[in-house]
Design a protein around this motif. Structure first.
Motif, PDB file in Angstrom:
ATOM      1  N   ARG A 124       0.826  -1.200   0.000  1.00 30.15           N
ATOM      2  CA  ARG A 124       0.000   0.000   0.000  1.00 30.15           C
ATOM      3  C   ARG A 124       0.864   1.256   0.000  1.00 30.15           C
ATOM      4  NH1 ARG A 124      -5.489  -0.454   1.203  1.00 30.15           N
ATOM      5  NH2 ARG A 124      -6.153  -2.598   1.573  1.00 30.15           N
ATOM      6  N   GLN A 125       1.959   1.229   0.731  1.00 25.31           N
ATOM      7  CA  GLN A 125       2.866   2.374   0.748  1.00 25.31           C
ATOM      8  C   GLN A 125       3.480   2.606  -0.629  1.00 25.31           C
ATOM      9  OE1 GLN A 125       5.484   1.114   3.849  1.00 25.31           O
ATOM     10  NE2 GLN A 125       3.941   1.351   5.447  1.00 25.31           N
ATOM     11  N   VAL A 126       3.829   1.534  -1.321  1.00 24.43           N
ATOM     12  CA  VAL A 126       4.396   1.653  -2.661  1.00 24.43           C
ATOM     13  C   VAL A 126       3.367   2.237  -3.622  1.00 24.43           C
ATOM     14  CG1 VAL A 126       5.295   0.358  -4.631  1.00 24.43           C
ATOM     15  CG2 VAL A 126       6.075  -0.196  -2.320  1.00 24.43           C
ATOM     16  N   VAL A 127       2.141   1.722  -3.561  1.00 25.13           N
ATOM     17  CA  VAL A 127       1.081   2.223  -4.454  1.00 25.13           C
ATOM     18  C   VAL A 127       0.771   3.686  -4.142  1.00 25.13           C
ATOM     19  CG1 VAL A 127      -1.355   1.987  -5.067  1.00 25.13           C
ATOM     20  CG2 VAL A 127       0.067  -0.053  -4.838  1.00 25.13           C
ATOM     21  N   TRP A 128       0.666   4.021  -2.850  1.00 19.64           N
ATOM     22  CA  TRP A 128       0.397   5.413  -2.470  1.00 19.64           C
ATOM     23  C   TRP A 128       1.487   6.344  -2.978  1.00 19.64           C
ATOM     24  CZ3 TRP A 128       3.060   8.994   0.514  1.00 19.64           C
ATOM     25  CH2 TRP A 128       2.345  10.152   0.865  1.00 19.64           C
ATOM     26  N   LEU A 129       2.735   5.918  -2.864  1.00 20.81           N
ATOM     27  CA  LEU A 129       3.858   6.726  -3.342  1.00 20.81           C
ATOM     28  C   LEU A 129       3.774   6.945  -4.849  1.00 20.81           C
ATOM     29  CD1 LEU A 129       6.599   8.065  -2.634  1.00 20.81           C
ATOM     30  CD2 LEU A 129       7.666   5.848  -3.088  1.00 20.81           C
ATOM     31  N   ALA A 130       3.431   5.890  -5.589  1.00 21.59           N
ATOM     32  CA  ALA A 130       3.312   6.002  -7.044  1.00 21.59           C
ATOM     33  C   ALA A 130       2.171   6.939  -7.434  1.00 21.59           C
ATOM     34  CB  ALA A 130       3.103   4.614  -7.656  1.00 21.59           C
ATOM     35  N   VAL A 131       1.023   6.802  -6.752  1.00 20.32           N
ATOM     36  CA  VAL A 131      -0.130   7.659  -7.066  1.00 20.32           C
ATOM     37  C   VAL A 131       0.160   9.109  -6.696  1.00 20.32           C
ATOM     38  CG1 VAL A 131      -2.561   8.111  -6.565  1.00 20.32           C
ATOM     39  CG2 VAL A 131      -1.762   5.756  -6.836  1.00 20.32           C
ATOM     40  N   LEU A 132       0.834   9.331  -5.563  1.00 20.84           N
ATOM     41  CA  LEU A 132       1.212  10.692  -5.172  1.00 20.84           C
ATOM     42  C   LEU A 132       2.105  11.327  -6.231  1.00 20.84           C
ATOM     43  CD1 LEU A 132       1.506  13.053  -3.148  1.00 20.84           C
ATOM     44  CD2 LEU A 132       3.423  11.796  -2.133  1.00 20.84           C
ATOM     45  N   THR A 133       3.072  10.567  -6.724  1.00 20.68           N
ATOM     46  CA  THR A 133       3.973  11.088  -7.755  1.00 20.68           C
ATOM     47  C   THR A 133       3.203  11.439  -9.018  1.00 20.68           C
ATOM     48  OG1 THR A 133       5.773   9.720  -6.859  1.00 20.68           O
ATOM     49  CG2 THR A 133       6.041  10.586  -9.091  1.00 20.68           C
ATOM     50  N   LEU A 134       2.290  10.561  -9.428  1.00 22.01           N
ATOM     51  CA  LEU A 134       1.479  10.835 -10.615  1.00 22.01           C
ATOM     52  C   LEU A 134       0.574  12.050 -10.408  1.00 22.01           C
ATOM     53  CD1 LEU A 134       0.441   7.206 -11.664  1.00 22.01           C
ATOM     54  CD2 LEU A 134       2.015   8.741 -12.859  1.00 22.01           C
ATOM     55  N   TYR A 135       0.029  12.184  -9.211  1.00 26.45           N
ATOM     56  CA  TYR A 135      -0.834  13.319  -8.888  1.00 26.45           C
ATOM     57  C   TYR A 135      -0.062  14.634  -8.986  1.00 26.45           C
ATOM     58  CZ  TYR A 135      -3.071  16.681  -5.740  1.00 26.45           C
ATOM     59  OH  TYR A 135      -3.587  17.830  -5.181  1.00 26.45           O
ATOM     60  N   LEU A 136       1.126  14.671  -8.398  1.00 23.92           N
ATOM     61  CA  LEU A 136       1.936  15.889  -8.456  1.00 23.92           C
ATOM     62  C   LEU A 136       2.378  16.188  -9.884  1.00 23.92           C
ATOM     63  CD1 LEU A 136       4.176  15.326  -5.288  1.00 23.92           C
ATOM     64  CD2 LEU A 136       2.194  16.846  -5.511  1.00 23.92           C
ATOM     65  N   PHE A 137       2.760  15.145 -10.607  1.00 22.51           N
ATOM     66  CA  PHE A 137       3.164  15.313 -12.001  1.00 22.51           C
ATOM     67  C   PHE A 137       2.024  15.891 -12.836  1.00 22.51           C
ATOM     68  CE2 PHE A 137       3.247  13.566 -16.318  1.00 22.51           C
ATOM     69  CZ  PHE A 137       4.480  14.007 -16.769  1.00 22.51           C
ATOM     70  N   ALA A 138       0.813  15.334 -12.664  1.00 20.82           N
ATOM     71  CA  ALA A 138      -0.344  15.793 -13.427  1.00 20.82           C
ATOM     72  C   ALA A 138      -0.701  17.233 -13.081  1.00 20.82           C
ATOM     73  CB  ALA A 138      -1.537  14.874 -13.170  1.00 20.82           C
ATOM     74  N   GLU A 139      -0.571  17.595 -11.809  1.00 21.75           N
ATOM     75  CA  GLU A 139      -0.899  18.961 -11.413  1.00 21.75           C
ATOM     76  C   GLU A 139       0.046  19.971 -12.053  1.00 21.75           C
ATOM     77  OE1 GLU A 139      -1.411  21.745  -7.422  1.00 21.75           O
ATOM     78  OE2 GLU A 139      -1.224  19.579  -7.229  1.00 21.75           O
ATOM     79  N   VAL A 140       1.330  19.650 -12.058  1.00 22.48           N
ATOM     80  CA  VAL A 140       2.305  20.564 -12.651  1.00 22.48           C
ATOM     81  C   VAL A 140       2.099  20.678 -14.152  1.00 22.48           C
ATOM     82  CG1 VAL A 140       4.764  20.941 -13.088  1.00 22.48           C
ATOM     83  CG2 VAL A 140       4.002  20.164 -10.847  1.00 22.48           C
ATOM     84  N   GLU A 141       1.878  19.550 -14.815  1.00 19.40           N
ATOM     85  CA  GLU A 141       1.698  19.575 -16.266  1.00 19.40           C
ATOM     86  C   GLU A 141       0.406  20.287 -16.654  1.00 19.40           C
ATOM     87  OE1 GLU A 141       3.862  18.860 -18.454  1.00 19.40           O
ATOM     88  OE2 GLU A 141       5.310  18.056 -17.027  1.00 19.40           O
ATOM     89  N   SER A 142      -0.665  20.098 -15.887  1.00 18.26           N
ATOM     90  CA  SER A 142      -1.927  20.775 -16.199  1.00 18.26           C
ATOM     91  C   SER A 142      -1.787  22.282 -16.012  1.00 18.26           C
ATOM     92  CB  SER A 142      -3.053  20.241 -15.320  1.00 18.26           C
ATOM     93  OG  SER A 142      -2.796  20.487 -13.945  1.00 18.26           O
ATOM     94  N   GLU A 143      -0.997  22.697 -15.019  1.00 13.33           N
ATOM     95  CA  GLU A 143      -0.764  24.129 -14.821  1.00 13.33           C
ATOM     96  C   GLU A 143      -0.011  24.719 -16.004  1.00 13.33           C
ATOM     97  OE1 GLU A 143       1.473  27.691 -13.206  1.00 13.33           O
ATOM     98  OE2 GLU A 143       2.319  25.790 -13.887  1.00 13.33           O
ATOM     99  N   GLU A 144       0.916  23.937 -16.566  1.00  9.74           N
ATOM    100  CA  GLU A 144       1.675  24.399 -17.721  1.00  9.74           C
ATOM    101  C   GLU A 144       0.792  24.512 -18.955  1.00  9.74           C
ATOM    102  OE1 GLU A 144       5.169  25.736 -19.559  1.00  9.74           O
ATOM    103  OE2 GLU A 144       4.714  25.349 -17.437  1.00  9.74           O
ATOM    104  N   MET A 145      -0.140  23.573 -19.123  1.00  9.28           N
ATOM    105  CA  MET A 145      -1.000  23.569 -20.304  1.00  9.28           C
ATOM    106  C   MET A 145      -2.139  24.575 -20.204  1.00  9.28           C
ATOM    107  SD  MET A 145      -1.246  19.514 -21.340  1.00  9.28           S
ATOM    108  CE  MET A 145      -1.742  18.965 -19.713  1.00  9.28           C
ATOM    109  N   LEU A 146      -2.556  24.903 -18.968  1.00  7.28           N
ATOM    110  CA  LEU A 146      -3.715  25.773 -18.776  1.00  7.28           C
ATOM    111  C   LEU A 146      -3.327  27.110 -18.137  1.00  7.28           C
ATOM    112  CD1 LEU A 146      -6.180  23.079 -17.372  1.00  7.28           C
ATOM    113  CD2 LEU A 146      -6.085  23.956 -19.707  1.00  7.28           C
TER     114      LEU A 146
END
Length: 257
Positions: A124-146
Motif C-alpha cells: 500500500r505504501q508503494v502504491v500510495w507513493l506512485a499515485v502521489l507522484t502521478l498526482y503531483l506530475f499531473a498537477e504541474v503539467e496541467s498548470e503548464e497547459m492551462l
C-alpha cells in the motif's frame, strides 16, 4: 474550553503532537521524498523543466526573483539524469516508501487505529507513493497547459481542487487499509484541500518575499530554510486536515461520539 468542540480539537492536536509531526513530515519529505521526485521530474517526457518547477507550482510563486531562488537550489535535469544510477534510483524509491510509512502512521494515530499488519503495509505504501507522484506530475503539467487565459485558469483551479480532494479522500482510506468508511474520511479530505489552498495563498503573500530577502542575506541556505518552512506547512495541513475531519465525523455521527 476542553469540553467545547474547539477545545477537543486542540487537545487532540496536542496529544498527537501536530507541530512536531509536521516538522518530522517536512524533514522526511525533503530527505526521503524530494530526491525521488527530483529524478522523476528530470525524466519528464513532456517537459524536462526540473523539480524546481514542482516547488514553484506548489508554493504559488509568481515573483520571478523568488522563483529564480528556488531554481538555483536544484541541479539541472540533465545533470540529474547523468549522475543517477539504477542502484541509486532503487535506493531513492526505498527511502520514498519510508516517507509513505510515516504518513500512514500519522493517519492511524489520528484515527486511534492500531498499526496495520506488515503484509498489508508495504504494498500500500508503494502504491500510495506512485499515485502521489502521478498526482503531483499531473498537477504541474496541467498548470503548464492551462496557464494562459481566464477560462484555462478557472479550469486549472477547478481540476486542482477536485483531484486534490479525490486524492486525499482516497489516500486516507487506502493507507488506513479500509478500516474507516468513506463518509468518515470525506470531511478530512475537504479540510486538507482547503488548507492547501490557504497555504498556497500564504506562500504567495509571505513566503515569496521572504525567499527573496532570505536568499540575499544567506544565499542557498536561506532559500532552503523557506522551502523547508513551506514543507512544514504542508505537513501541518495534511495531518491537521485529517484530524479536523476526524472530529467533524464525530460531531455529525452521534453513534461515535
Amino acid at each position: 474550553m476542553e469540553t467545547s468542540a474547539g477545545g477537543r480539537v486542540w487537545r487532540h492536536g496536542s496529544e498527537f503532537e501536530l507541530l512536531r509531526r509536521s516538522m518530522s513530515f517536512a524533514v522526511l519529505a525533503f530527505v526521503a521524498m524530494v530526491p525521488l521526485l527530483v529524478v522523476v521530474a528530470a525524466i519528464d517526457p513532456l517537459d524536462r523543466a526540473g523539480f524546481e518547477r514542482w516547488i514553484i507550482n506548489g508554493m504559488g510563486l509568481e515573483d520571478s526573483a523568488a522563483a529564480e531562488s528556488v531554481r538555483d537550489l536544484f541541479s539541472s535535469p540533465q545533470q540529474v539524469i547523468d549522475t543517477t544510477s539504477v542502484l541509486s534510483a532503487v535506493l531513492l524509491a526505498f527511502f520514498g516508501v519510508t516517507f509513505a510509512a510515516s504518513v500512514q502512521t500519522g493517519y492511524e494515530k489520528i484515527w486511534d487505529l492500531p498499526p496495520s499488519r506488515t503484509r498489508h503495509k508495504v504494498w500500500r505504501q508503494v502504491v500510495w507513493l506512485a499515485v502521489l507522484t502521478l498526482y503531483l506530475f499531473a498537477e504541474v503539467e496541467s498548470e503548464e497547459m492551462l496557464r494562459s487565459g481566464a477560462p484555462q485558469t478557472v479550469a486549472y483551479v477547478v481540476l486542482t481542487l477536485v483531484f486534490g480532494f479525490l486524492f486525499f479522500w482516497w489516500a486516507q482510506h487506502f493507507l488506513l487499509t479500509g478500516r474507516m468508511p468513506w463518509p468518515a474520511l470525506l470531511p478530512g479530505a475537504v479540510a486538507t484541500v482547503v488548507g492547501l489552498a490557504g497555504l498556497r495563498g500564504f506562500s504567495y503573500f509571505v513566503f515569496s518575499p521572504l525567499l527573496v530577502s532570505s536568499t540575499r542575506s544567506y544565499g542557498p541556505a536561506g532559500t532552503l530554510l523557506i522551502v523547508q518552512s513551506w514543507f512544514i506547512g504542508v505537513g501541518f495541513v495534511v495531518y491537521g486536515g485529517s484530524l479536523f475531519g476526524h472530529h467533524v465525523y464525530r460531531w455529525t455521527t452521534p453513534a461515535v461520539r
